[in-house]
Design a protein around this motif. Structure first.
Motif, PDB file in Angstrom:
ATOM      1  N   GLN A   6       0.823  -1.203   0.000  1.00  0.00           N
ATOM      2  CA  GLN A   6       0.000   0.000   0.000  1.00  0.00           C
ATOM      3  C   GLN A   6       0.859   1.256   0.000  1.00  0.00           C
ATOM      4  O   GLN A   6       0.574   2.223  -0.707  1.00  0.00           O
ATOM      5  CB  GLN A   6      -0.908  -0.019   1.217  1.00  0.00           C
ATOM      6  CG  GLN A   6      -1.988  -1.089   1.161  1.00  0.00           C
ATOM      7  CD  GLN A   6      -2.762  -1.178   2.459  1.00  0.00           C
ATOM      8  OE1 GLN A   6      -2.275  -0.755   3.507  1.00  0.00           O
ATOM      9  NE2 GLN A   6      -3.960  -1.730   2.383  1.00  0.00           N
ATOM     10  N   THR A  10       0.935   4.255  -2.749  1.00  0.00           N
ATOM     11  CA  THR A  10       0.661   5.627  -2.340  1.00  0.00           C
ATOM     12  C   THR A  10       1.828   6.549  -2.651  1.00  0.00           C
ATOM     13  O   THR A  10       1.647   7.670  -3.116  1.00  0.00           O
ATOM     14  CB  THR A  10       0.343   5.666  -0.832  1.00  0.00           C
ATOM     15  OG1 THR A  10      -0.784   4.834  -0.584  1.00  0.00           O
ATOM     16  CG2 THR A  10       0.026   7.088  -0.396  1.00  0.00           C
ATOM     17  N   MET A 210      -7.413  14.748 -12.698  1.00  0.00           N
ATOM     18  CA  MET A 210      -7.735  15.331 -11.406  1.00  0.00           C
ATOM     19  C   MET A 210      -8.333  16.724 -11.575  1.00  0.00           C
ATOM     20  O   MET A 210      -9.282  17.105 -10.881  1.00  0.00           O
ATOM     21  CB  MET A 210      -6.488  15.380 -10.527  1.00  0.00           C
ATOM     22  CG  MET A 210      -6.725  15.908  -9.120  1.00  0.00           C
ATOM     23  SD  MET A 210      -7.769  14.813  -8.129  1.00  0.00           S
ATOM     24  CE  MET A 210      -6.597  13.525  -7.687  1.00  0.00           C
ATOM     25  N   ARG A 214     -12.173  14.015 -12.015  1.00  0.00           N
ATOM     26  CA  ARG A 214     -12.254  12.564 -12.195  1.00  0.00           C
ATOM     27  C   ARG A 214     -11.220  11.900 -11.273  1.00  0.00           C
ATOM     28  O   ARG A 214     -10.215  11.360 -11.708  1.00  0.00           O
ATOM     29  CB  ARG A 214     -12.041  12.224 -13.665  1.00  0.00           C
ATOM     30  CG  ARG A 214     -13.166  12.758 -14.538  1.00  0.00           C
ATOM     31  CD  ARG A 214     -12.798  12.963 -15.993  1.00  0.00           C
ATOM     32  NE  ARG A 214     -12.445  11.729 -16.669  1.00  0.00           N
ATOM     33  CZ  ARG A 214     -12.185  11.649 -17.979  1.00  0.00           C
ATOM     34  NH1 ARG A 214     -12.269  12.763 -18.727  1.00  0.00           N
ATOM     35  NH2 ARG A 214     -11.855  10.515 -18.526  1.00  0.00           N
ATOM     36  N   VAL A 215     -11.507  11.971  -9.982  1.00  0.00           N
ATOM     37  CA  VAL A 215     -10.522  11.614  -8.960  1.00  0.00           C
ATOM     38  C   VAL A 215     -10.138  10.139  -9.033  1.00  0.00           C
ATOM     39  O   VAL A 215      -8.955   9.788  -8.991  1.00  0.00           O
ATOM     40  CB  VAL A 215     -11.050  11.976  -7.554  1.00  0.00           C
ATOM     41  CG1 VAL A 215     -10.054  11.559  -6.485  1.00  0.00           C
ATOM     42  CG2 VAL A 215     -11.336  13.473  -7.472  1.00  0.00           C
ATOM     43  N   ALA A 216     -11.124   9.244  -9.128  1.00  0.00           N
ATOM     44  CA  ALA A 216     -10.827   7.806  -9.148  1.00  0.00           C
ATOM     45  C   ALA A 216      -9.968   7.443 -10.358  1.00  0.00           C
ATOM     46  O   ALA A 216      -8.988   6.694 -10.244  1.00  0.00           O
ATOM     47  CB  ALA A 216     -12.125   7.004  -9.146  1.00  0.00           C
ATOM     48  N   GLU A 217     -10.321   7.974 -11.530  1.00  0.00           N
ATOM     49  CA  GLU A 217      -9.531   7.707 -12.728  1.00  0.00           C
ATOM     50  C   GLU A 217      -8.123   8.265 -12.590  1.00  0.00           C
ATOM     51  O   GLU A 217      -7.151   7.631 -13.032  1.00  0.00           O
ATOM     52  CB  GLU A 217     -10.204   8.325 -13.951  1.00  0.00           C
ATOM     53  CG  GLU A 217     -11.512   7.690 -14.354  1.00  0.00           C
ATOM     54  CD  GLU A 217     -12.140   8.429 -15.528  1.00  0.00           C
ATOM     55  OE1 GLU A 217     -11.582   8.331 -16.642  1.00  0.00           O
ATOM     56  OE2 GLU A 217     -13.154   9.117 -15.327  1.00  0.00           O
ATOM     57  N   GLU A 219      -6.385   8.701  -9.836  1.00  0.00           N
ATOM     58  CA  GLU A 219      -5.604   7.878  -8.919  1.00  0.00           C
ATOM     59  C   GLU A 219      -5.176   6.569  -9.573  1.00  0.00           C
ATOM     60  O   GLU A 219      -4.039   6.115  -9.407  1.00  0.00           O
ATOM     61  CB  GLU A 219      -6.413   7.611  -7.652  1.00  0.00           C
ATOM     62  CG  GLU A 219      -6.614   8.865  -6.798  1.00  0.00           C
ATOM     63  CD  GLU A 219      -7.466   8.601  -5.572  1.00  0.00           C
ATOM     64  OE1 GLU A 219      -8.094   7.517  -5.505  1.00  0.00           O
ATOM     65  OE2 GLU A 219      -7.504   9.487  -4.679  1.00  0.00           O
ATOM     66  N   GLN A 220      -6.070   5.952 -10.351  1.00  0.00           N
ATOM     67  CA  GLN A 220      -5.713   4.716 -11.048  1.00  0.00           C
ATOM     68  C   GLN A 220      -4.617   4.964 -12.080  1.00  0.00           C
ATOM     69  O   GLN A 220      -3.675   4.184 -12.209  1.00  0.00           O
ATOM     70  CB  GLN A 220      -6.954   4.125 -11.719  1.00  0.00           C
ATOM     71  CG  GLN A 220      -7.999   3.596 -10.746  1.00  0.00           C
ATOM     72  CD  GLN A 220      -9.284   3.186 -11.438  1.00  0.00           C
ATOM     73  OE1 GLN A 220      -9.359   3.204 -12.679  1.00  0.00           O
ATOM     74  NE2 GLN A 220     -10.302   2.826 -10.665  1.00  0.00           N
ATOM     75  N   LEU A 229       0.489   9.411  -5.216  1.00  0.00           N
ATOM     76  CA  LEU A 229      -0.858   9.983  -5.152  1.00  0.00           C
ATOM     77  C   LEU A 229      -0.848  11.378  -4.549  1.00  0.00           C
ATOM     78  O   LEU A 229      -1.650  12.234  -4.933  1.00  0.00           O
ATOM     79  CB  LEU A 229      -1.765   9.063  -4.331  1.00  0.00           C
ATOM     80  CG  LEU A 229      -2.037   7.677  -4.933  1.00  0.00           C
ATOM     81  CD1 LEU A 229      -2.993   6.909  -4.039  1.00  0.00           C
ATOM     82  CD2 LEU A 229      -2.608   7.792  -6.337  1.00  0.00           C
TER      83      LEU A 229
END
Length: 456
Positions: A6, A10, A210, A214-217, A219-220, A229
């Motif tokens: 993790q 990160t 960002m 489109r935060v999730a995209e 981060e991926q 991140l």
């Protein structure tokens, strides 16, 4: 997942990020090599069109200058259009479209038979070239690690003078064999090489994702590219930034950065007058000074070689001391070197000064793109680079025209070089007038990215 795994996600994966930025810079560099080839190959063909009316019909110096400018008008329009589009639909889509567009344009231009058709197709090809130049700097700046943004942009934008160098070298070797049509067909190679590779290996910018909320995209995408991140989370997006920070594109650019944007546009315009006046007319000017055709093309080779080497060295200084000082110094060095070309010097010394002129013209323009790409916040960055590339193309349009008018008027060779040196001095003044970026009181509504601040 283990805590160490993790933490690695990160904090980013340095090896993965290194591979990602290598691919991005490599693809962007090759794209701009063909971009530079596309725009500068015309300068190697001007003597053919002036001396052989069987190619496009009778062409005089003034008309040759106008033909050289049509592509640059297209670049201006394409860059300004791409600036807003890339801040809305993304950098990747615009760059892929640009690769295809200018490749097809080069191929079509090779089959023209009249000066009028040639000029129209050069304009249309310029639309794709402008879109690419306007978008590349934003993409590279958003992937480059803090403290290396000017260097990564310098490596990338060195593709433009590298393409010019390739055009001059291939003209010396191949123009007598394949003719001007073959020289233009070479510019279509990215359609079957670079474009398919970029489709597979060029990702979308996590910072742009960002900035669009489109935060999730984002981060991926950051995890896939090895970017920490925290680095993209520190960048404001419409979902997290105040309204005064969130306006994207040209609206936010001119509201929050009006004075520096005007000055940066004028800087780019002055720089591109020098770039395209010299790249279009230097072979002809040196030919009139008594050098052979291959000898005069060699000056073009040295000019762009000096631009590449000089810009790469200067970019390291820009990352250390800030781009503003280095751009001003580069303009100043170019002014002195252009003026010294009027002195009767041995050939080896003259070639050395031409290399320094390359640093002070095309090399300076590379540094300007890096300056601009690290100056603005994420959601106006593409618009800022587009403005620099687009408005600056007014200078690019003027360069071949000014050169053609000076040659057609019979102005002495020394006087032509003095005019160009004076333009470089104007570039020094404009650079010093640009407000400081991140070390003083921020401009109204401005909240900079942490990585951008670190780069300046």
């Amino acid at each position: 997942m283990t805590s160490s795994g993790q933490s690695r996600q990160t904090e980013g994966d340095p090896d993965l990020r290194r591979r990602t930025i290598t691919w991005i810079v490599g693809l962007a560099l090759v794209g701009l090599i063909f971009d530079g080839y596309d725009l500068v190959v015309y300068g190697t063909l001007v003597p053919v069109f002036l001396r052989d009316p069987s190619q496009l019909g009778p062409v005089d110096p003034a008309q040759a200058g106008a033909l050289g400018s049509y592509a640059l008008v297209g670049v201006l329009v394409g860059a300004l259009m791409a600036g807003s589009v890339a801040d809305i639909v993304g950098r990747r889509k615009v760059m892929l479209t640009a690769y295809a567009w200018f490749s097809v344009g080069m191929i079509a231009t090779a089959f023209t038979g009249t000066a009028g058709t040639f000029g129209i197709l050069r304009f249309l090809t310029g639309l794709g070239v402008g879109a690419l130049v306007a978008t590349t700097g934003a993409l590279v700046a958003e992937f480059a690690p803090p403290g290396r943004k000017n260097l990564c942009n310098a490596v990338t934008y060195s593709g433009v003078p590298l393409g010019s160098l390739v055009a001059a070298l291939l003209a010396i070797l191949l123009l007598p064999v394949i003719g001007w049509r073959g020289m233009l067909l070479i510019g279509g190679i990215p359609l079957v090489t670079l474009l398919p590779l970029a489709l597979v290996r060029m990702p979308e910018s996590p910072a742009w994702l960002m900035s669009r909320g489109r935060v999730a995209e984002a981060e991926q995408a950051a995890l896939r590219c090895g970017i920490p991140l925290a680095e993209i989370a520190s960048r404001p997006s419409p979902a997290t930034a105040p309204a005064t920070d969130g306006r994207p594109g040209f609206g936010g650019l001119f509201r929050d950065y009006l004075v520096p944007t005007v000055l940066l546009g004028l800087m780019s315009a002055v720089g591109l007058v020098l770039v395209y006046a010299l790249n279009t007319w230097l072979p002809e000017l040196m030919g009139r000074a008594g050098f052979s055709t291959s000898g005069s093309l060699s000056f073009l080779l040295v000019l762009n070689g000096g631009a590449v080497v000089g810009a790469l060295l200067a970019s390291r200084l820009a990352d250390r001391f800030g781009p503003k000082k280095i751009v001003a110094a580069s303009f100043g060095i170019g002014a002195v070197a252009i003026a010294l070309m009027t002195v009767d010097l041995p050939l080896a010394v003259l070639l050395a000064f031409v290399a320094v002129v390359g640093l002070g013209t095309s090399g300076t323009q590379i540094l300007i793109y890096g300056f601009v790409a690290t100056y603005y916040r994420t959601n106006v960055r593409s618009a800022g680079v587009a403005w620099c590339a687009g408005f600056g193309r007014l200078g690019g349009v003027g360069g071949p025209l000014v050169g053609g008018l000076m040659v057609a008027s019979g102005l002495a060779l020394d006087s032509i070089f003095y005019v160009l040196a004076a333009l470089a001095v104007a570039g020094v003044v404009l650079t010093w007038l640009v407000p400081g970026t991140h070390r003083g009181v921020p401009r109204r509504g401005e909240r900079q990215d942490a990585s951008t601040a670190a780069a300046n």
